[in-house]
Enzyme design. Structure first.
Site, PDB file in Angstrom:
ATOM      1  N   GLU A 119     121.616   8.716  -9.375  1.00  0.00           N
ATOM      2  CA  GLU A 119     120.886   8.759  -8.075  1.00  0.00           C
ATOM      3  C   GLU A 119     119.915  10.061  -8.115  1.00  0.00           C
ATOM      4  O   GLU A 119     120.300  11.087  -8.323  1.00  0.00           O
ATOM      5  CB  GLU A 119     121.961   8.846  -6.783  1.00  0.00           C
ATOM      6  CG  GLU A 119     121.047   8.901  -5.465  1.00  0.00           C
ATOM      7  CD  GLU A 119     121.706   9.200  -4.291  1.00  0.00           C
ATOM      8  OE1 GLU A 119     121.520   8.851  -3.062  1.00  0.00           O
ATOM      9  OE2 GLU A 119     123.037   9.719  -4.507  1.00  0.00           O
ATOM     10  N   LYS A 130     117.940   2.463   0.142  1.00  0.00           N
ATOM     11  CA  LYS A 130     119.312   2.807   0.755  1.00  0.00           C
ATOM     12  C   LYS A 130     119.543   2.506   2.178  1.00  0.00           C
ATOM     13  O   LYS A 130     118.568   2.927   3.111  1.00  0.00           O
ATOM     14  CB  LYS A 130     119.513   4.162   0.277  1.00  0.00           C
ATOM     15  CG  LYS A 130     121.023   4.933   0.673  1.00  0.00           C
ATOM     16  CD  LYS A 130     121.053   6.140   0.230  1.00  0.00           C
ATOM     17  CE  LYS A 130     122.479   6.742   0.192  1.00  0.00           C
ATOM     18  NZ  LYS A 130     122.542   8.163  -0.375  1.00  0.00           N
ATOM     19  N   CYS A 169     124.757   5.119  -3.718  1.00  0.00           N
ATOM     20  CA  CYS A 169     125.606   6.323  -3.139  1.00  0.00           C
ATOM     21  C   CYS A 169     126.551   5.922  -1.731  1.00  0.00           C
ATOM     22  O   CYS A 169     127.489   5.068  -2.096  1.00  0.00           O
ATOM     23  CB  CYS A 169     125.034   7.664  -3.038  1.00  0.00           C
ATOM     24  SG  CYS A 169     125.930   9.159  -3.093  1.00  0.00           S
TER      25      CYS A 169
END
Length: 299
Positions: free
Chosen positions: A49, A122, A159
């Site tokens: 990431e 995200k 994540c």
């Protein structure tokens, strides 16, 4: 007559390296490791990431918004498109996206011919000491997506998304055959005694096992110090990148300090048969899951 089963092999790879705070250095490191993964036979290569620089979200700093770039004509994505086409590999590319007045933690999926298949933004944005992402990122608006690449239909999330079983299930329901999670996680600045690596790994092994799909996680290593309004903040990223098989078993893993190129091969047709026969998708009861659409559990 017994029918011979088809085979559809894919080799996936997870990269792990320490980032500097210089874009050109980090992108060169990523390219070097993608080439190494390709040399090991990889078809799909996952980079960690926000690999272009330090994990800047330790601090709430106005000047760090300058690190964001628009998705269109993004220089690192363009470079990875060229690399993907040269090597014939799929590369998900994590980046800090500027979209007019909005900002996202995004990932572009580059197919093996260099084609940009689109982006995922995200969805779950963390906010805590050392991981103050809500200061920088709008919650993603793409929804959970799957991408049909040359080698497999893949689901890619980022994540903090990896802690939510709903995200993994949503991607597999849409046909994802392998799940990919680029990550930046390590020590907790407010509590040096807290080490989440085993918890982090077990949660994702659960996603693999409960959905009967392989899963690839890529995390960074190294110590990064960011100046904040309250003085320096430090995170030691714990690496331990891994690849899990369709029952949640670890098939490749890195340590917490070393650069790594992990690879693993899977037969997607065999796994598809296992997923179908195991019954976890046959026996689902979506009509009973309305509680998942609430925040407080009251329907």
């Amino acid at each position: 007559m017994e029918m011979q089963g088809r085979r559809r092999e894919v080799v996936v790879s997870s990269l792990q390296f320490a980032c500097s705070d210089d874009i050109s250095t980090n992108v060169a490191a990523a390219e070097r490791l993608v080439r190494e993964a390709h040399a090991k036979g990889a078809n799909i290569v996952l980079i960690q990431e926000l690999f272009e620089g330090y994990y800047f979200c330790q601090a709430q700093r106005e000047d760090f918004f300058q690190r964001a770039k628009p998705y269109k004509n993004h220089p690192t994505i363009a470079r990875m498109q060229k690399l993907a086409k040269e090597l014939g590999v799929v590369i998900p590319v994590s980046f800090f996206e500027e979209a007019n007045a909005a900002h996202y933690n995004s990932i572009a999926i580059i197919d093996a011919d260099g084609t940009d298949l689109g982006i995922y933004r995200k969805s779950h944005i963390p906010d805590g000491p050392g991981y103050q992402e809500k200061f920088y990122f709008n919650p993603g608006d793409t929804g959970f997506k799957v991408f049909q690449t040359k080698f497999a239909k893949i689901g890619v999330a980022i994540c903090w998304d990896q802690w939510f079983p709903e995200a993994a299930r949503a991607m597999v329901l849409q046909g994802a055959e392998v799940l990919f999670y680029p990550t930046a996680i390590g020590s907790e600045p407010q509590d040096q005694g807290l080490d989440s690596r085993d918890h982090w790994r077990r949660v994702m092994q659960g996603h693999a096992g409960s959905n009967v799909v392989p899963l690839v996680a890529s995390n960074r290593i190294g110590k990064e110090i960011i100046e904040t309004e309250h003085g320096p903040s430090q995170i030691t990223f714990y690496g331990t990148s891994f690849i899990a098989g369709p029952t949640g078993e670890i098939v490749a893993e890195a340590d917490d300090k070393s650069e790594a190129v992990l690879v693993a091969q899977f037969d997607l047709e065999m796994i598809k048969s296992k997923r179908q026969s195991w019954g976890v998708f046959r026996d689902r009861r979506p009509d009973l899951y309305k509680v998942l659409l609430t925040m407080d559990g009251n329907i």
